[in-house]
Structure formats: structure tokens, C-alpha cells
Design an enzyme around this catalytic site. Structure first.
Site, PDB file in Angstrom:
ATOM      1  N   GLN A  13       0.764  -1.361  -0.110  1.00 59.53           N
ATOM      2  CA  GLN A  13       0.046   0.049   0.183  1.00 59.53           C
ATOM      3  C   GLN A  13       0.784   1.293  -0.107  1.00 59.53           C
ATOM      4  OE1 GLN A  13      -3.200  -0.575   2.651  1.00 59.53           O
ATOM      5  NE2 GLN A  13      -4.182   1.530   2.343  1.00 59.53           N
ATOM      6  N   SER A  67       4.502  -6.353   2.748  1.00 63.59           N
ATOM      7  CA  SER A  67       3.053  -6.405   3.447  1.00 63.59           C
ATOM      8  C   SER A  67       1.942  -6.836   2.468  1.00 63.59           C
ATOM      9  CB  SER A  67       2.999  -4.607   3.564  1.00 63.59           C
ATOM     10  OG  SER A  67       1.632  -4.563   4.669  1.00 63.59           O
ATOM     11  N   LEU A  68       1.134  -5.822   2.052  1.00 67.18           N
ATOM     12  CA  LEU A  68       0.038  -6.041   1.384  1.00 67.18           C
ATOM     13  C   LEU A  68       0.744  -6.937   0.073  1.00 67.18           C
ATOM     14  CD1 LEU A  68      -2.871  -5.904  -0.206  1.00 67.18           C
ATOM     15  CD2 LEU A  68      -1.933  -3.985  -1.196  1.00 67.18           C
ATOM     16  N   ARG A  76      -9.245  -7.618   4.553  1.00 64.34           N
ATOM     17  CA  ARG A  76      -8.115  -7.175   5.057  1.00 64.34           C
ATOM     18  C   ARG A  76      -8.201  -5.609   5.396  1.00 64.34           C
ATOM     19  NH1 ARG A  76      -2.748  -5.684   3.943  1.00 64.34           N
ATOM     20  NH2 ARG A  76      -0.932  -6.575   5.556  1.00 64.34           N
ATOM     21  N   HIS A 114       1.323  -2.773  11.199  1.00 71.14           N
ATOM     22  CA  HIS A 114       2.327  -3.495  11.591  1.00 71.14           C
ATOM     23  C   HIS A 114       2.568  -3.132  12.870  1.00 71.14           C
ATOM     24  CE1 HIS A 114       2.523  -5.451   7.813  1.00 71.14           C
ATOM     25  NE2 HIS A 114       2.619  -3.887   7.110  1.00 71.14           N
ATOM     26  N   GLN A 146       1.350 -10.932   9.988  1.00 74.03           N
ATOM     27  CA  GLN A 146       2.225  -9.671   9.362  1.00 74.03           C
ATOM     28  C   GLN A 146       1.570  -8.532   9.712  1.00 74.03           C
ATOM     29  OE1 GLN A 146       0.634  -8.159   5.692  1.00 74.03           O
ATOM     30  NE2 GLN A 146       2.103  -9.855   4.942  1.00 74.03           N
TER      31      GLN A 146
END
Length: 316
Positions: free
Chosen positions: A18, A104-105, A129, A213, A262
Site C-alpha cells: 500500500q 506487506s500487502l 483485510r 504492523h 504480518q
């Protein structure tokens, strides 16, 4: 640059997260690649709204909404991947990546590329999510800030001191000298002040109201864990390097744990890139709407090649 440059190299495909979204992303590849169009059409059909038009035309604030940004980045990244494969086939080439990883994503995109998740399941997961993260951000507001030029030990000390005002942690280790902190508003602001006092070159507040996170995402992690228990996952066709540990994920159960945890754990991108390089990767290709990861790889390891799809004529 010619795509044949990649043939024969020990290659890792890396996928952005993102923040890489922008209005117009994927529009050109949609126009020129039938493989990319199939991905966009599939996404519109699965989500039952014109995600493709949101990517191409905006508005920017709607695209940046985490609920939309996450499926949009996944879709555009996979459209580029399919267009890349299509063009290589036309040239009579194939590439078999040695590793995949995503920031991440982007880890969800990597799992689709590795054959672990279907596109349909990945799209549903990242949509949920995004919804859960947005909801969590509204319930427990927070934010994130990039810190440039301070080492990790010093920044962890800063976060510990600022924690008297609330929760704040190191969230991303992007490359040496570039870290991200995440947490509750008052503690985050104090950590930003302390980081500058301790010698950070720059401290930049990121344009998000979600403390990704960090332990503020605990409820999201729990909900994702329950969702993932019901989603079919396959053994990876390509080794995947994890965000949480920077090590290879070798079983389906490890992958389920990774995807749920995560959101509450730091992204160890520096470790992930070093792991792939230490295992013989000589070239990294960023596949998606941006070039941020390409720059990070170059800062982490100067002895490898780093490219984005733009370097091969794929328009942003």
C-alpha cells in the site's frame, strides 16, 4: 531495455504494498495486453463493482481508501505479471523465478504468483483485510512515520521512551537507514520529536490513519486467522520469502500464520532481500504500480541488479 536481459538470470519477483497506488495505474497495460485485461475483468466481476475504472480514473481519495487500495494494488500488480508472461511467450522466452516476495500487502500478490492462493481468494482476502484495518483505525486511531538516517537500535530506544504516552513500535525495516514507526497518536508524535533530536536526517508523517504492523492491529490478525483457516492454500511452486522473519516459508501452515501475523509484526524487508541475495539471486524485478522496492533493493545490496517493469517498457 529488452526483456531478454532477464532470461537466464537467477531472478526474484517482488511485489509492492500500500502506498504505491496512483490514479491511472494499469490503464496503459489494460489497453495493450489481453492477459492484463482478463485480470481487470475478473476483478470487476468478483468484486461486483468497476475496480478497473477506479484504478484508471480515480478519484484519488477513493482509490487511497485502504478498503479499495488493497484490492486495486493486488489487481494491477497481477495484471503486470500476466502481461509480462504474455510478452515473454511472444518472444519465445520464459522466466522461472528463484524466489517471490512482497512488501506487506504485496505478500498476497507473491502468493498468487507462487500458486499458493487463487486470484479470487486473494482478492476477497485483501478486500476484507482492508475493511478490517480501516475499521480498526477508526476504533483505535493511529498513524505511521518514516524515519531516515537513524539506526534501528536508536529508533527502538526512541519508541520505548515515547511509549509512556501510548503504543509506538518500529513497523518496517525497509533498508539500512530507512525505517517506519507505527502507533497511537500521542506516542507517535513524541517518537517523531525524539527521533529528530537523536539525529534522524528526516522524519516524515505518512498519509495514513492506521497503525499498520503494530499491536493495534491485533483484532485484525485474529479475524484474518479465522478467515485463512477456511481458504484453500496450495504448496508453493516458487519459494516465498516472508515479511515477518525474512526467511523462506516452506509449509502451508507457516503461510497461514504469516498472513495473519504480518499486520501486527514489523516488515523485515532488509532481511528478506538479503536472504534472497545470499541464496544466489542476482536480479530483482518489481512487478506492480511503482518503483519504491527497486530503490530499496539497490540500497540493501549493491551487488545485485534491480529493475521495475517500467524499465522494460511497461507504462505506469
Amino acid at each position: 531495455m529488452e526483456l531478454s536481459t532477464l532470461v537466464g538470470k537467477r531472478l526474484a519477483l517482488i511485489f509492492p504494498g500500500q502506498g504505491s497506488q496512483h490514479v491511472g495505474m494499469g490503464q496503459r497495460i489494460h489497453e495493450v495486453s489481453s492477459a492484463a485485461r482478463r485480470i481487470f475483468n475478473q476483478a470487476d466481476e468478483i468484486l461486483r463493482f468497476p475496480l478497473s475504472q477506479l484504478c484508471f480514473k480515480g478519484p484519488a481519495d477513493e482509490l487511497a481508501d485502504t478498503f479499495n487500495a488493497q484490492p486495486a494494488i493486488l489487481t494491477v500488480s497481477l495484471a503486470y505479471l500476466e502481461a509480462l508472461r504474455e510478452r515473454l511467450r511472444e518472444l519465445g522466452h520464459t522466466i522461472q523465478p528463484a524466489f517471490v516476495a512482497g512488501h506487506s500487502l504485496g505478500e498476497f500478490t507473491a502468493l498468487v504468483a507462487a500458486g499458493v492462493l487463487s486470484f479470487e481468494d486473494a482478492l476477497a482476502l485483501v478486500r476484507e483485510r482492508g475493511r478490517l484495518m480501516k475499521e480498526s483505525g477508526q476504533e483505535r486511531p493511529g498513524g505511521m512515520a518514516a524515519v531516515i538516517g537513524l539506526d534501528r537500535a536508536a529508533l527502538e530506544q526512541v519508541c520505548q521512551e515515547a511509549s509512556e504516552l501510548g503504543l509506538v513500535v518500529v513497523a518496517n525495516d525497509n533498508c539500512p537507514g530507512q525505517l517506519v514507526i507505527s502507533g497511537e497518536e500521542a506516542a507517535l508524535r513524541r517518537a517523531m520529536e525524539l527521533a529528530q533530536e537523536r539525529g534522524a536526517k528526516r522524519v516524515v508523517r505518512l498519509g495514513v490513519t492506521i497503525a499498520s504492523h503494530s499491536p493495534l492491529m491485533e483484532r485484525v490478525a485474529h479475524a484474518l486467522s479465522e478467515l485463512l483457516a477456511r481458504v484453500p492454500l496450495r504448496e508453493p511452486e516458487i519459494p516465498i520469502v516472508a515479511n515477518i522473519t525474512g526467511k523462506i516459508l516452506s509449509t502451508v501452515e507457516e503461510i497461514r500464520h504469516e498472513l495473519a501475523q504480518q499486520v501486527v509484526s514489523p516488515v523485515q524487508w532488509t532481511d528478506a532481500v538479503r536472504e534472497m541475495a545470499n541464496r544466489g539471486t542476482t536480479a530483482f524485478l518489481e512487478v506492480g504500480p511503482g518503483q519504491v522496492l527497486t530503490g530499496l533493493v539497490r540500497k540493501i545490496r549493491q551487488d545485485v541488479e534491480a529493475y521495475s517493469v517500467r524499465d522494460f517498457g511497461f507504462e505506469p
